[in-house]
Design a protein around this motif. Sequence first.
Motif, short mmCIF file in Angstrom:
data_model
loop_
_atom_site.label_atom_id
_atom_site.label_comp_id
_atom_site.label_asym_id
_atom_site.label_seq_id
_atom_site.Cartn_x
_atom_site.Cartn_y
_atom_site.Cartn_z
N ARG B 82 0.80 -1.23 0.00
CA ARG B 82 0.00 0.00 0.00
C ARG B 82 0.83 1.28 0.00
N CYS B 180 0.83 3.53 5.36
CA CYS B 180 0.37 2.46 4.47
C CYS B 180 -0.85 1.76 5.09
N ALA B 182 -3.02 2.94 7.13
CA ALA B 182 -4.20 3.82 7.10
C ALA B 182 -4.89 3.78 5.74
N ARG B 183 -4.11 3.49 4.69
CA ARG B 183 -4.68 3.43 3.33
C ARG B 183 -5.31 2.07 3.03
N ASP B 184 -5.01 1.11 3.86
CA ASP B 184 -5.38 -0.28 3.58
C ASP B 184 -6.86 -0.53 3.81
N GLN B 185 -7.58 -0.79 2.71
CA GLN B 185 -9.03 -1.01 2.85
C GLN B 185 -9.37 -2.49 2.87
N LYS B 186 -8.38 -3.32 2.53
CA LYS B 186 -8.65 -4.76 2.52
C LYS B 186 -8.41 -5.39 3.88
N GLY B 187 -7.90 -4.60 4.81
CA GLY B 187 -7.70 -5.11 6.17
C GLY B 187 -6.52 -6.05 6.33
N TYR B 189 -3.34 -5.15 6.84
CA TYR B 189 -2.50 -4.68 7.95
C TYR B 189 -3.09 -5.09 9.30
N THR B 190 -4.43 -4.98 9.41
CA THR B 190 -5.10 -5.37 10.66
C THR B 190 -4.90 -6.86 10.92
#
Lengths: 239, 239
Positions: B82, B180, B182-187, B189-190
């Motif tokens: 990301r 990066c 914070a930009r991650d919409q696919k989750g 990083y979480t």
Amino acid sequence: MFKESKLRSIIKSLSWRLLATLTTILIVYIFVGDTKVAFSIGGIEVFLKMLVYFFHERLWEKIRFGRREIKPLVIWITGLSRSGKSGIGRTLTEKLQHQGYKAEHLDGHSIRDLFPETGYRREDVNRHIKRIGFLARKLEEQGVVVVATFLSPYKESREFVREVTARYFEVYISTPATVCAARDQKGIYTRAASGDLANFPGVSSKYEVPQKPDLVIDTSEIEQKDAAEMIFSRIRKKL
Amino acid sequence: MFKESKLRSIIKSLSWRLLATLTTILIVYIFVGDTKVAFSIGGIEVFLKMLVYFFHERLWEKIRFGRREIKPLVIWITGLSRSGKSGIGRTLTEKLQHQGYKAEHLDGHSIRDLFPETGYRREDVNRHIKRIGFLARKLEEQGVVVVATFLSPYKESREFVREVTARYFEVYISTPATVCAARDQKGIYTRAASGDLANFPGVSSKYEVPQKPDLVIDTSEIEQKDAAEMIFSRIRKKL
């Protein structure tokens, strides 16, 4: 890849126009014997010829005759160890390059030398060949004729290459294992036969014979050089 | 790749010579008013101009001015997930193609889609990247500028690519993991932070920061489009 700068083209155009017009002036002077007339004709020619040349170029831009796109292809040469694949591939690649085509030879041995960690189990080989197929496709997309010489004993990965490339031409080197073994000076066939080498296609593992190759060549009967020639004459029309 | 046939070139040359000489005849006739003289001059011009043109070509063949070889290079863009690598790579590739260079974008995501069996362990990633490096080299050898966008977290495989390619230009996208994430919409990083994803560089495994990149870009401060522009202006002189 070479590029000629705009400035070179401009200077070359001017130098040609100068030379061409001086020639005209000379011819006219020899015929007419009048310097003034000769230079006047030359002066008009300079501009008029440039204009005429421009329209001549635009006209030909619209004429399709004799202009064709080179569609490269991937020539996949498969067969047992020592069947002569690499030699055929090398000769074929040189022939193609000599004829002005961009060509690249991808060879099993040289690539394995670079990636010593590549395994010999069925899944390792399939994965390896698939990646080579992808490389071949990328080169093909860039207008390069690819000559790939890999043992590639498994149908699965060969079919992957067929799918992934735009134009796939399969050459099966059908030289029997007995003939290949007789040529083997490194003793690999002997080691495989004694059970020392597992996964050796044609001896300790299966070589899956291509079902619909575009060309079959048996190098017990045909020289490598002639084999390359045979392939070239078959693909020539396709290029 | 386009080729024009010899016949097209021959017919085009003849058509130009005819047109050019008719122009000469016309000019001479207007000035001199004598058909015979005009056609005689035209008749001589046809042959003389072809001869002069030939020597003009041979002369320019020997002049090196303005002729330069395009040496492509491999632009290797590394950075966290990301961080914007793919977008930058796509823009840069389009820019290069638009400028008349042969360029190819190799992107981590699209290549992994084709080879789903590629693993994420350190040795898998290194092996994968090394093979991409080989692909990049083959394209580079064929005159193609390669734009490669891969997370490529390990020094070992990046150095392999540097060694194997002729000209390697490393761009490190230094955007911090927090930006990066914070930009991650696919989750992803979480999932990595919760321990759900092993070997996720920057979170659950190490990203080895390049020691001597040719260019460092932080996309928290710079737009993707401008980043592509920055890279282009740096490599332009090298091409």
